[in-house]
Every structure is written in C-alpha cells, then in structure tokens.
Design a protein around this motif. Sequence first.
Motif, PDB file in Angstrom:
ATOM      1  N   GLY A  46      32.075  44.493  39.080  1.00 22.90           N
ATOM      2  CA  GLY A  46      32.198  44.558  37.676  1.00 22.90           C
ATOM      3  C   GLY A  46      33.001  44.723  37.137  1.00 22.90           C
ATOM      4  N   LYS A  47      34.699  44.528  36.571  1.00 24.35           N
ATOM      5  CA  LYS A  47      35.961  44.385  36.272  1.00 24.35           C
ATOM      6  C   LYS A  47      35.815  43.229  35.708  1.00 24.35           C
ATOM      7  N   PRO A  48      36.191  43.092  33.928  1.00 20.05           N
ATOM      8  CA  PRO A  48      36.289  41.657  33.887  1.00 20.05           C
ATOM      9  C   PRO A  48      38.390  40.762  33.471  1.00 20.05           C
ATOM     10  N   TRP A  49      37.918  40.424  34.237  1.00 16.91           N
ATOM     11  CA  TRP A  49      39.788  39.248  34.046  1.00 16.91           C
ATOM     12  C   TRP A  49      39.828  37.879  33.278  1.00 16.91           C
ATOM     13  N   PRO A  50      39.763  37.820  32.357  1.00 21.36           N
ATOM     14  CA  PRO A  50      40.146  36.804  30.843  1.00 21.36           C
ATOM     15  C   PRO A  50      41.277  36.012  31.961  1.00 21.36           C
ATOM     16  N   PHE A  51      40.629  34.160  32.330  1.00 23.95           N
ATOM     17  CA  PHE A  51      40.983  33.343  32.268  1.00 23.95           C
ATOM     18  C   PHE A  51      41.626  32.412  31.421  1.00 23.95           C
ATOM     19  N   ARG A  52      42.391  31.634  31.778  1.00 25.90           N
ATOM     20  CA  ARG A  52      42.087  30.806  31.165  1.00 25.90           C
ATOM     21  C   ARG A  52      41.961  29.136  31.530  1.00 25.90           C
TER      22      ARG A  52
END
Length: 126
Positions: free
Chosen positions: A48-54
């Motif tokens: 459930g950990k958010p990871w920011p990707f582009r």
Amino acid sequence: METKIFSKKLTQTDVRNRLSVRTRSLHFFPPFEDGQNAQDLMVEDEQGKPWPFRLVVRSRGRYKKPVLTAGWREFVTKKELQIGFKVEFFRENNEVTGEVKYKVKVLKPYVIFNAVFGYVSHCPAG
C-alpha cells in the motif's frame, strides 16, 4: 474492479535506467494532454506504499515507446529488483467513487538447479 495492464520480465535496461512499457498498454493510463509527452503517476505497491513515477512517451516518431523514468530507479533500489524479476502493473477502478488507482506487484523467479519454475511474490520493506 482490477485489470492487469501488463506483466514484464525485467531486463538490464529496466533495472539500470528506466522501465519500458508496452505501447499497447497506454490506453489504461490517463490520456496525455495535447502536446504533452510526460505525466506523473502515483502507483501503490503490495504493502500500500505509494510510489511516484513519471510516464514519458516519445514526442516524435511513429511509435510512442512509453517508459517509466523519474521514481523508477528508487523503486528498483528499495525493492532490490534484479534482472529476471517480473513486475505486474494493474489499474483498479472503484465503481462507486469512480476513483482510479494504479498498482504494482513484484515477483522474483523461483529457481531450482538454475531452472525457473515460476515466480513468487517479492515484498521487501522498501
């Protein structure tokens, strides 16, 4: 409702630089604005950990050739990903609220005597 976007066995380029995304998977992601060739995505791992990707696509040429860039290398490092691991990306639509979530699952090869017998969940704390 959860839909698998794609599954990919990681290559050297995927682990060291960026993750190549199958072009046919682009329709699962938010559409790009006119003239835009990059957008930020928040993707949740199995804990459930958010990871920011582009997500970036070519601005020229016949094929869009999408890749995940910013944020991807940190994910690889924290999750201890290696060549031969698999990643699976999902899109989850909440039919009540209309909210869309993106999720990623990491699988490592199950190897016996140098032969891969399948894949098992790989969940380091990251």
